[in-house]
Design a protein around this motif. Structure first.
Motif, PDB file in Angstrom:
ATOM      1  N   ARG A  99      78.521  84.496  -2.939  1.00 42.95           N
ATOM      2  CA  ARG A  99      79.523  85.112  -3.881  1.00 42.95           C
ATOM      3  C   ARG A  99      81.057  85.185  -3.098  1.00 42.95           C
ATOM      4  NH1 ARG A  99      78.231  87.183  -8.240  1.00 42.95           N
ATOM      5  NH2 ARG A  99      80.035  88.326  -8.570  1.00 42.95           N
ATOM      6  N   CYS A 100      80.952  85.186  -1.887  1.00 41.27           N
ATOM      7  CA  CYS A 100      82.050  85.297  -0.990  1.00 41.27           C
ATOM      8  C   CYS A 100      82.782  84.054  -1.074  1.00 41.27           C
ATOM      9  CB  CYS A 100      81.791  85.911   0.299  1.00 41.27           C
ATOM     10  SG  CYS A 100      83.198  86.238   1.471  1.00 41.27           S
ATOM     11  N   TYR A 101      81.630  83.041  -0.609  1.00 44.16           N
ATOM     12  CA  TYR A 101      82.183  81.473  -0.580  1.00 44.16           C
ATOM     13  C   TYR A 101      82.658  81.027  -1.905  1.00 44.16           C
ATOM     14  CZ  TYR A 101      80.438  80.598   4.095  1.00 44.16           C
ATOM     15  OH  TYR A 101      79.848  80.755   5.587  1.00 44.16           O
ATOM     16  N   ARG A 102      82.196  81.526  -3.059  1.00 42.76           N
ATOM     17  CA  ARG A 102      82.701  81.185  -4.254  1.00 42.76           C
ATOM     18  C   ARG A 102      84.170  81.719  -4.520  1.00 42.76           C
ATOM     19  NH1 ARG A 102      79.664  80.291  -9.633  1.00 42.76           N
ATOM     20  NH2 ARG A 102      81.142  78.661  -9.619  1.00 42.76           N
ATOM     21  N   LEU A 103      84.537  82.678  -4.075  1.00 43.87           N
ATOM     22  CA  LEU A 103      85.857  83.268  -4.164  1.00 43.87           C
ATOM     23  C   LEU A 103      86.808  82.482  -3.361  1.00 43.87           C
ATOM     24  CD1 LEU A 103      85.108  86.976  -4.340  1.00 43.87           C
ATOM     25  CD2 LEU A 103      85.861  85.435  -6.048  1.00 43.87           C
ATOM     26  N   LEU A 104      86.093  81.663  -2.424  1.00 45.94           N
ATOM     27  CA  LEU A 104      87.272  80.956  -1.641  1.00 45.94           C
ATOM     28  C   LEU A 104      87.215  79.385  -2.080  1.00 45.94           C
ATOM     29  CD1 LEU A 104      86.067  82.444   2.006  1.00 45.94           C
ATOM     30  CD2 LEU A 104      88.402  82.632   0.629  1.00 45.94           C
ATOM     31  N   ASN A 105      86.432  79.226  -3.238  1.00 48.51           N
ATOM     32  CA  ASN A 105      86.244  77.765  -3.570  1.00 48.51           C
ATOM     33  C   ASN A 105      85.645  76.912  -3.068  1.00 48.51           C
ATOM     34  OD1 ASN A 105      87.816  78.334  -6.064  1.00 48.51           O
ATOM     35  ND2 ASN A 105      89.748  78.450  -4.980  1.00 48.51           N
ATOM     36  N   ARG A 106      84.557  77.224  -2.256  1.00 54.68           N
ATOM     37  CA  ARG A 106      83.924  76.656  -1.395  1.00 54.68           C
ATOM     38  C   ARG A 106      82.321  76.482  -1.768  1.00 54.68           C
ATOM     39  NH1 ARG A 106      84.056  78.451   4.751  1.00 54.68           N
ATOM     40  NH2 ARG A 106      82.885  76.407   4.880  1.00 54.68           N
ATOM     41  N   ASP A 107      82.199  75.999  -3.078  1.00 52.20           N
ATOM     42  CA  ASP A 107      81.351  75.766  -3.674  1.00 52.20           C
ATOM     43  C   ASP A 107      79.902  75.091  -3.036  1.00 52.20           C
ATOM     44  OD1 ASP A 107      82.541  77.441  -5.587  1.00 52.20           O
ATOM     45  OD2 ASP A 107      82.456  75.481  -7.235  1.00 52.20           O
ATOM     46  N   ASP A 108      80.469  74.098  -2.251  1.00 54.96           N
ATOM     47  CA  ASP A 108      79.307  73.417  -1.516  1.00 54.96           C
ATOM     48  C   ASP A 108      78.442  74.601  -0.645  1.00 54.96           C
ATOM     49  OD1 ASP A 108      81.462  73.844  -0.014  1.00 54.96           O
ATOM     50  OD2 ASP A 108      81.052  71.921   1.151  1.00 54.96           O
ATOM     51  N   VAL A 109      78.936  75.321   0.125  1.00 50.03           N
ATOM     52  CA  VAL A 109      78.433  76.276   0.986  1.00 50.03           C
ATOM     53  C   VAL A 109      77.783  77.424   0.309  1.00 50.03           C
ATOM     54  CG1 VAL A 109      79.328  75.764   3.113  1.00 50.03           C
ATOM     55  CG2 VAL A 109      80.755  77.204   1.591  1.00 50.03           C
ATOM     56  N   ALA A 110      78.416  77.766  -0.866  1.00 47.73           N
ATOM     57  CA  ALA A 110      77.999  78.792  -1.743  1.00 47.73           C
ATOM     58  C   ALA A 110      76.490  78.398  -2.295  1.00 47.73           C
ATOM     59  CB  ALA A 110      78.991  79.032  -2.765  1.00 47.73           C
ATOM     60  N   LYS A 111      76.471  77.114  -2.847  1.00 45.89           N
ATOM     61  CA  LYS A 111      75.041  76.709  -3.244  1.00 45.89           C
ATOM     62  C   LYS A 111      74.001  77.073  -2.298  1.00 45.89           C
ATOM     63  CE  LYS A 111      74.986  72.856  -5.585  1.00 45.89           C
ATOM     64  NZ  LYS A 111      74.826  71.444  -5.811  1.00 45.89           N
ATOM     65  N   HIS A 112      74.562  76.406  -1.213  1.00 45.11           N
ATOM     66  CA  HIS A 112      73.361  76.472  -0.023  1.00 45.11           C
ATOM     67  C   HIS A 112      73.109  78.141   0.355  1.00 45.11           C
ATOM     68  CE1 HIS A 112      71.239  75.831   3.739  1.00 45.11           C
ATOM     69  NE2 HIS A 112      71.889  76.710   4.422  1.00 45.11           N
ATOM     70  N   ALA A 113      74.081  78.878   0.174  1.00 47.46           N
ATOM     71  CA  ALA A 113      73.930  80.423   0.500  1.00 47.46           C
ATOM     72  C   ALA A 113      72.659  81.078  -0.701  1.00 47.46           C
ATOM     73  CB  ALA A 113      74.931  81.151   0.638  1.00 47.46           C
ATOM     74  N   PHE A 114      73.111  80.654  -1.942  1.00 43.51           N
ATOM     75  CA  PHE A 114      72.186  81.244  -2.789  1.00 43.51           C
ATOM     76  C   PHE A 114      70.772  80.512  -2.889  1.00 43.51           C
ATOM     77  CE2 PHE A 114      76.349  81.649  -5.447  1.00 43.51           C
ATOM     78  CZ  PHE A 114      76.549  83.012  -5.161  1.00 43.51           C
ATOM     79  N   GLN A 115      70.764  79.203  -2.564  1.00 39.84           N
ATOM     80  CA  GLN A 115      69.316  78.584  -2.279  1.00 39.84           C
ATOM     81  C   GLN A 115      68.665  79.283  -1.147  1.00 39.84           C
ATOM     82  OE1 GLN A 115      70.619  74.618  -1.776  1.00 39.84           O
ATOM     83  NE2 GLN A 115      70.315  73.952  -3.776  1.00 39.84           N
ATOM     84  N   ARG A 116      69.420  79.746  -0.117  1.00 38.59           N
ATOM     85  CA  ARG A 116      68.618  80.275   0.991  1.00 38.59           C
ATOM     86  C   ARG A 116      67.998  81.849   0.545  1.00 38.59           C
ATOM     87  NH1 ARG A 116      66.194  79.949   3.975  1.00 38.59           N
ATOM     88  NH2 ARG A 116      67.004  80.691   5.939  1.00 38.59           N
ATOM     89  N   SER A 117      68.862  82.504  -0.218  1.00 37.83           N
ATOM     90  CA  SER A 117      68.621  83.650  -0.860  1.00 37.83           C
ATOM     91  C   SER A 117      67.479  83.608  -1.633  1.00 37.83           C
ATOM     92  CB  SER A 117      69.912  84.174  -1.647  1.00 37.83           C
ATOM     93  OG  SER A 117      69.345  85.528  -2.304  1.00 37.83           O
ATOM     94  N   LEU A 118      67.221  82.618  -2.315  1.00 35.63           N
ATOM     95  CA  LEU A 118      65.879  82.493  -3.078  1.00 35.63           C
ATOM     96  C   LEU A 118      64.910  82.145  -2.309  1.00 35.63           C
ATOM     97  CD1 LEU A 118      67.771  80.892  -6.442  1.00 35.63           C
ATOM     98  CD2 LEU A 118      66.812  83.298  -6.041  1.00 35.63           C
ATOM     99  N   GLN A 119      64.954  81.469  -1.303  1.00 33.59           N
ATOM    100  CA  GLN A 119      63.944  81.108  -0.480  1.00 33.59           C
ATOM    101  C   GLN A 119      63.186  82.320   0.326  1.00 33.59           C
ATOM    102  OE1 GLN A 119      65.866  78.058   2.177  1.00 33.59           O
ATOM    103  NE2 GLN A 119      64.864  76.505   1.216  1.00 33.59           N
ATOM    104  N   VAL A 120      64.335  83.396   0.648  1.00 36.67           N
ATOM    105  CA  VAL A 120      63.652  84.372   1.212  1.00 36.67           C
ATOM    106  C   VAL A 120      63.266  85.354  -0.045  1.00 36.67           C
ATOM    107  CG1 VAL A 120      64.480  86.549   2.519  1.00 36.67           C
ATOM    108  CG2 VAL A 120      65.418  84.296   2.972  1.00 36.67           C
ATOM    109  N   THR A 121      63.853  85.627  -0.911  1.00 40.16           N
ATOM    110  CA  THR A 121      63.267  86.292  -2.016  1.00 40.16           C
ATOM    111  C   THR A 121      63.433  85.522  -3.414  1.00 40.16           C
ATOM    112  OG1 THR A 121      64.046  88.256  -0.990  1.00 40.16           O
ATOM    113  CG2 THR A 121      63.726  88.662  -3.223  1.00 40.16           C
TER     114      THR A 121
END
Length: 255
Positions: free
Chosen positions: A146-168
Protein backbone atom coordinates in the motif's frame (compact mmCIF):
# COMPACT_ATOMS: atom_id res chain seq x y z
CA UNK A 1 -16.57 2.37 9.56
CA UNK A 2 -17.93 -0.69 7.82
CA UNK A 3 -15.84 -3.15 5.89
CA UNK A 4 -12.14 -3.75 6.08
CA UNK A 5 -9.68 -1.39 7.58
CA UNK A 6 -7.56 -0.55 4.59
CA UNK A 7 -4.38 0.13 6.46
CA UNK A 8 -3.73 -0.53 10.07
CA UNK A 9 -2.01 2.60 11.24
CA UNK A 10 -0.71 2.69 14.75
CA UNK A 11 0.61 -0.41 16.38
CA UNK A 12 0.15 -4.08 17.04
CA UNK A 13 0.44 -4.50 20.78
CA UNK A 14 2.38 -7.61 21.68
CA UNK A 15 1.15 -9.62 24.65
CA UNK A 16 4.21 -10.58 26.61
CA UNK A 17 4.06 -13.79 28.60
CA UNK A 18 4.81 -13.47 32.28
CA UNK A 19 4.21 -9.77 32.66
CA UNK A 20 2.25 -8.60 35.61
CA UNK A 21 2.34 -6.82 38.88
CA UNK A 22 3.82 -9.52 41.06
CA UNK A 23 6.28 -8.53 43.75
CA UNK A 24 9.93 -8.91 42.87
CA UNK A 25 11.31 -12.12 44.33
CA UNK A 26 14.60 -12.28 46.23
CA UNK A 27 17.50 -12.94 43.93
CA UNK A 28 15.83 -11.57 40.78
CA UNK A 29 18.37 -9.59 38.75
CA UNK A 30 18.04 -5.98 37.57
CA UNK A 31 17.66 -7.36 34.03
CA UNK A 32 14.47 -9.16 35.05
CA UNK A 33 13.25 -6.03 36.78
CA UNK A 34 13.50 -3.71 33.77
CA UNK A 35 11.86 -6.31 31.58
CA UNK A 36 8.97 -6.59 34.02
CA UNK A 37 8.54 -2.81 34.08
CA UNK A 38 8.49 -2.74 30.29
CA UNK A 39 5.96 -5.53 30.12
CA UNK A 40 3.83 -3.77 32.68
CA UNK A 41 4.01 -0.67 30.50
CA UNK A 42 2.53 -2.60 27.57
CA UNK A 43 -0.28 -3.86 29.82
CA UNK A 44 -1.11 -0.28 30.84
CA UNK A 45 -0.90 0.78 27.20
CA UNK A 46 -3.41 -1.88 26.16
CA UNK A 47 -5.77 -0.57 28.82
CA UNK A 48 -5.38 2.99 27.52
CA UNK A 49 -3.58 4.15 30.67
CA UNK A 50 -0.82 6.14 29.03
CA UNK A 51 0.24 7.86 32.24
CA UNK A 52 1.18 4.69 34.07
CA UNK A 53 2.55 3.22 30.84
CA UNK A 54 4.99 6.11 30.54
CA UNK A 55 6.12 5.71 34.13
CA UNK A 56 6.69 1.97 33.68
CA UNK A 57 8.63 2.36 30.43
CA UNK A 58 10.71 5.17 31.93
CA UNK A 59 11.55 3.03 34.95
CA UNK A 60 12.76 0.32 32.58
CA UNK A 61 14.92 2.82 30.69
CA UNK A 62 16.33 4.20 33.95
CA UNK A 63 17.50 0.68 34.77
CA UNK A 64 18.75 -0.09 31.25
CA UNK A 65 19.03 2.82 28.85
CA UNK A 66 19.78 0.41 26.00
CA UNK A 67 16.59 -1.61 26.31
CA UNK A 68 14.91 -1.14 22.93
CA UNK A 69 11.51 -2.56 23.97
CA UNK A 70 10.98 0.25 26.47
CA UNK A 71 11.95 2.93 23.94
CA UNK A 72 9.50 1.36 21.50
CA UNK A 73 6.85 1.43 24.23
CA UNK A 74 7.35 5.13 24.86
CA UNK A 75 7.18 5.78 21.12
CA UNK A 76 3.77 4.08 21.03
CA UNK A 77 2.58 6.09 24.03
CA UNK A 78 3.59 9.43 22.52
CA UNK A 79 2.10 8.44 19.17
CA UNK A 80 -1.23 7.75 20.86
CA UNK A 81 -1.00 11.07 22.71
CA UNK A 82 -0.33 12.92 19.45
CA UNK A 83 3.18 14.05 20.32
CA UNK A 84 4.75 13.16 16.99
CA UNK A 85 8.17 14.68 17.65
CA UNK A 86 8.72 12.65 20.82
CA UNK A 87 7.25 9.53 19.22
CA UNK A 88 9.67 9.76 16.31
CA UNK A 89 12.58 10.34 18.65
CA UNK A 90 11.84 7.16 20.60
CA UNK A 91 11.14 5.14 17.46
CA UNK A 92 14.56 6.11 16.15
CA UNK A 93 16.17 5.12 19.43
CA UNK A 94 14.36 1.78 19.42
CA UNK A 95 15.28 0.87 15.85
CA UNK A 96 18.87 1.97 16.41
CA UNK A 97 19.16 -0.19 19.52
CA UNK A 98 17.45 -3.17 17.87
CA UNK A 99 18.13 -2.83 14.12
CA UNK A 100 17.01 -6.41 13.42
CA UNK A 101 13.62 -6.09 15.14
CA UNK A 102 10.89 -6.46 12.51
CA UNK A 103 8.23 -5.37 14.98
CA UNK A 104 9.93 -2.07 15.72
CA UNK A 105 10.56 -1.31 12.06
CA UNK A 106 6.90 -2.14 11.32
CA UNK A 107 5.68 0.16 14.10
CA UNK A 108 7.97 2.98 12.96
CA UNK A 109 6.87 2.44 9.36
CA UNK A 110 3.21 2.66 10.36
CA UNK A 111 3.94 5.88 12.24
CA UNK A 112 5.68 7.42 9.22
CA UNK A 113 2.85 6.27 6.94
CA UNK A 114 0.27 7.91 9.21
CA UNK A 115 2.20 11.16 8.90
CA UNK A 116 2.33 11.02 5.10
CA UNK A 117 6.05 10.30 4.92
CA UNK A 118 5.67 7.46 2.46
CA UNK A 119 9.22 7.18 1.16
CA UNK A 120 10.59 6.75 4.67
CA UNK A 121 7.67 4.52 5.64
CA UNK A 122 8.38 2.15 2.77
CA UNK A 123 12.00 1.85 3.87
CA UNK A 124 11.00 0.89 7.43
CA UNK A 125 8.28 -1.51 6.28
CA UNK A 126 10.70 -3.16 3.89
CA UNK A 127 13.03 -3.76 6.84
CA UNK A 128 10.14 -5.39 8.72
CA UNK A 129 9.55 -7.88 5.89
CA UNK A 130 13.15 -9.13 5.98
CA UNK A 131 12.64 -11.29 9.07
CA UNK A 132 11.22 -14.67 7.93
CA UNK A 133 10.15 -15.46 11.51
CA UNK A 134 8.20 -12.24 12.10
CA UNK A 135 4.67 -13.33 13.02
CA UNK A 136 3.11 -10.35 11.25
CA UNK A 137 5.20 -10.62 8.13
CA UNK A 138 2.24 -10.95 5.76
CA UNK A 139 0.73 -7.78 7.18
CA UNK A 140 4.07 -6.01 6.80
CA UNK A 141 4.22 -7.03 3.12
CA UNK A 142 0.65 -5.81 2.64
CA UNK A 143 1.39 -2.48 4.32
CA UNK A 144 4.51 -2.17 2.18
CA UNK A 145 2.44 -2.74 -0.95
CA UNK A 146 0.00 0.00 0.00
CA UNK A 147 2.90 2.30 0.74
CA UNK A 148 4.48 1.67 -2.66
CA UNK A 149 1.16 2.34 -4.37
CA UNK A 150 1.06 5.82 -2.86
CA UNK A 151 4.48 6.39 -4.40
CA UNK A 152 3.16 5.16 -7.78
CA UNK A 153 5.56 2.23 -7.71
CA UNK A 154 3.05 -0.35 -8.82
CA UNK A 155 5.62 -2.88 -9.97
CA UNK A 156 7.10 -3.37 -6.51
CA UNK A 157 3.67 -2.95 -4.92
CA UNK A 158 2.44 -5.96 -6.87
CA UNK A 159 5.37 -8.02 -5.68
CA UNK A 160 4.71 -7.01 -2.06
CA UNK A 161 1.04 -8.05 -2.27
CA UNK A 162 2.01 -11.34 -3.87
CA UNK A 163 4.48 -12.00 -1.08
CA UNK A 164 1.80 -11.15 1.48
CA UNK A 165 -0.47 -13.79 -0.03
CA UNK A 166 2.31 -16.34 -0.19
CA UNK A 167 2.72 -15.99 3.56
CA UNK A 168 -1.03 -15.78 4.33
CA UNK A 169 -3.14 -16.82 1.30
CA UNK A 170 -6.41 -15.08 2.17
CA UNK A 171 -5.56 -11.54 3.18
CA UNK A 172 -8.57 -9.60 1.81
CA UNK A 173 -6.83 -6.28 1.20
CA UNK A 174 -3.97 -7.90 -0.71
CA UNK A 175 -6.46 -9.83 -2.84
CA UNK A 176 -8.34 -6.64 -3.74
CA UNK A 177 -5.19 -4.60 -4.33
CA UNK A 178 -3.74 -7.22 -6.65
CA UNK A 179 -7.04 -7.37 -8.52
CA UNK A 180 -6.94 -3.60 -8.88
CA UNK A 181 -3.41 -3.65 -10.27
CA UNK A 182 -4.23 -6.43 -12.75
CA UNK A 183 -7.37 -4.61 -13.92
CA UNK A 184 -5.18 -1.59 -14.60
CA UNK A 185 -3.03 -3.87 -16.74
CA UNK A 186 -6.14 -5.19 -18.56
CA UNK A 187 -5.61 -8.76 -17.34
CA UNK A 188 -9.17 -9.86 -16.47
CA UNK A 189 -8.43 -13.58 -16.25
CA UNK A 190 -5.59 -13.20 -13.77
CA UNK A 191 -7.47 -10.47 -11.87
CA UNK A 192 -10.52 -12.72 -11.53
CA UNK A 193 -8.46 -15.39 -9.77
CA UNK A 194 -7.68 -13.02 -6.93
CA UNK A 195 -11.11 -11.37 -6.82
CA UNK A 196 -12.87 -14.73 -6.73
CA UNK A 197 -10.84 -15.62 -3.65
CA UNK A 198 -11.97 -12.38 -2.05
CA UNK A 199 -15.61 -13.13 -2.96
CA UNK A 200 -15.30 -16.53 -1.29
CA UNK A 201 -14.39 -14.77 1.93
CA UNK A 202 -17.39 -12.46 1.53
CA UNK A 203 -19.72 -15.40 0.92
CA UNK A 204 -18.39 -17.11 4.06
CA UNK A 205 -19.02 -13.84 5.94
CA UNK A 206 -15.41 -13.67 7.00
CA UNK A 207 -15.16 -10.15 5.52
CA UNK A 208 -17.47 -7.55 4.04
CA UNK A 209 -17.27 -5.59 0.83
CA UNK A 210 -15.86 -2.12 1.29
CA UNK A 211 -15.79 0.85 -1.05
CA UNK A 212 -12.63 -0.10 -2.89
CA UNK A 213 -13.56 -3.77 -3.31
CA UNK A 214 -16.86 -2.72 -4.91
CA UNK A 215 -15.18 -0.22 -7.23
CA UNK A 216 -12.60 -2.82 -8.21
CA UNK A 217 -15.45 -5.28 -8.82
CA UNK A 218 -17.21 -2.78 -11.09
CA UNK A 219 -14.10 -2.23 -13.15
CA UNK A 220 -13.31 -5.93 -13.37
CA UNK A 221 -16.80 -6.83 -14.56
CA UNK A 222 -16.75 -4.03 -17.11
CA UNK A 223 -13.47 -5.43 -18.40
CA UNK A 224 -15.04 -8.88 -18.62
CA UNK A 225 -18.12 -7.45 -20.39
CA UNK A 226 -20.48 -8.38 -17.54
CA UNK A 227 -22.52 -5.19 -17.30
CA UNK A 228 -25.20 -6.75 -15.10
CA UNK A 229 -22.73 -7.76 -12.38
CA UNK A 230 -21.03 -4.35 -12.64
CA UNK A 231 -24.39 -2.66 -12.12
CA UNK A 232 -25.02 -4.76 -9.02
CA UNK A 233 -21.73 -3.71 -7.47
CA UNK A 234 -22.47 -0.10 -8.41
CA UNK A 235 -25.83 -0.21 -6.64
CA UNK A 236 -24.24 -1.61 -3.48
CA UNK A 237 -21.52 1.05 -3.64
CA UNK A 238 -24.13 3.79 -3.99
CA UNK A 239 -26.21 2.50 -1.09
CA UNK A 240 -23.41 1.76 1.35
CA UNK A 241 -20.70 4.28 0.49
CA UNK A 242 -22.33 7.28 -1.24
CA UNK A 243 -19.73 9.68 0.17
CA UNK A 244 -16.69 7.60 -0.72
CA UNK A 245 -14.00 8.59 -3.18
CA UNK A 246 -14.69 5.32 -5.01
CA UNK A 247 -18.33 6.25 -5.61
CA UNK A 248 -17.24 9.61 -6.99
CA UNK A 249 -14.88 7.80 -9.34
CA UNK A 250 -17.71 5.52 -10.42
CA UNK A 251 -19.99 8.47 -11.19
CA UNK A 252 -17.26 10.18 -13.21
CA UNK A 253 -16.61 6.99 -15.15
CA UNK A 254 -20.30 6.67 -16.01
CA UNK A 255 -20.67 10.08 -17.61
Amino acid sequence: MRGICQFVVGVCFVLLVGCGTQQQKPGVSDTSTYEVYSRLGFEYLQEGDTGNAKQSFQRAIDMNSGYAEAHNGLALVFQLEGDTALAESYYRKATKLAPDSAMMHNNFGAFLFANGRYEEACQELARATEDPFYNRRSQAFENLGRCYRLLNRDDVAKHAFQRSLQVTPNRPVSLVELTDLLVDESQPIEASKYFDRFLELVEKRQVEHYAKSLWVGIRLERLRGNTSRAATYALILKNLYPDSEEYQQYKESSR
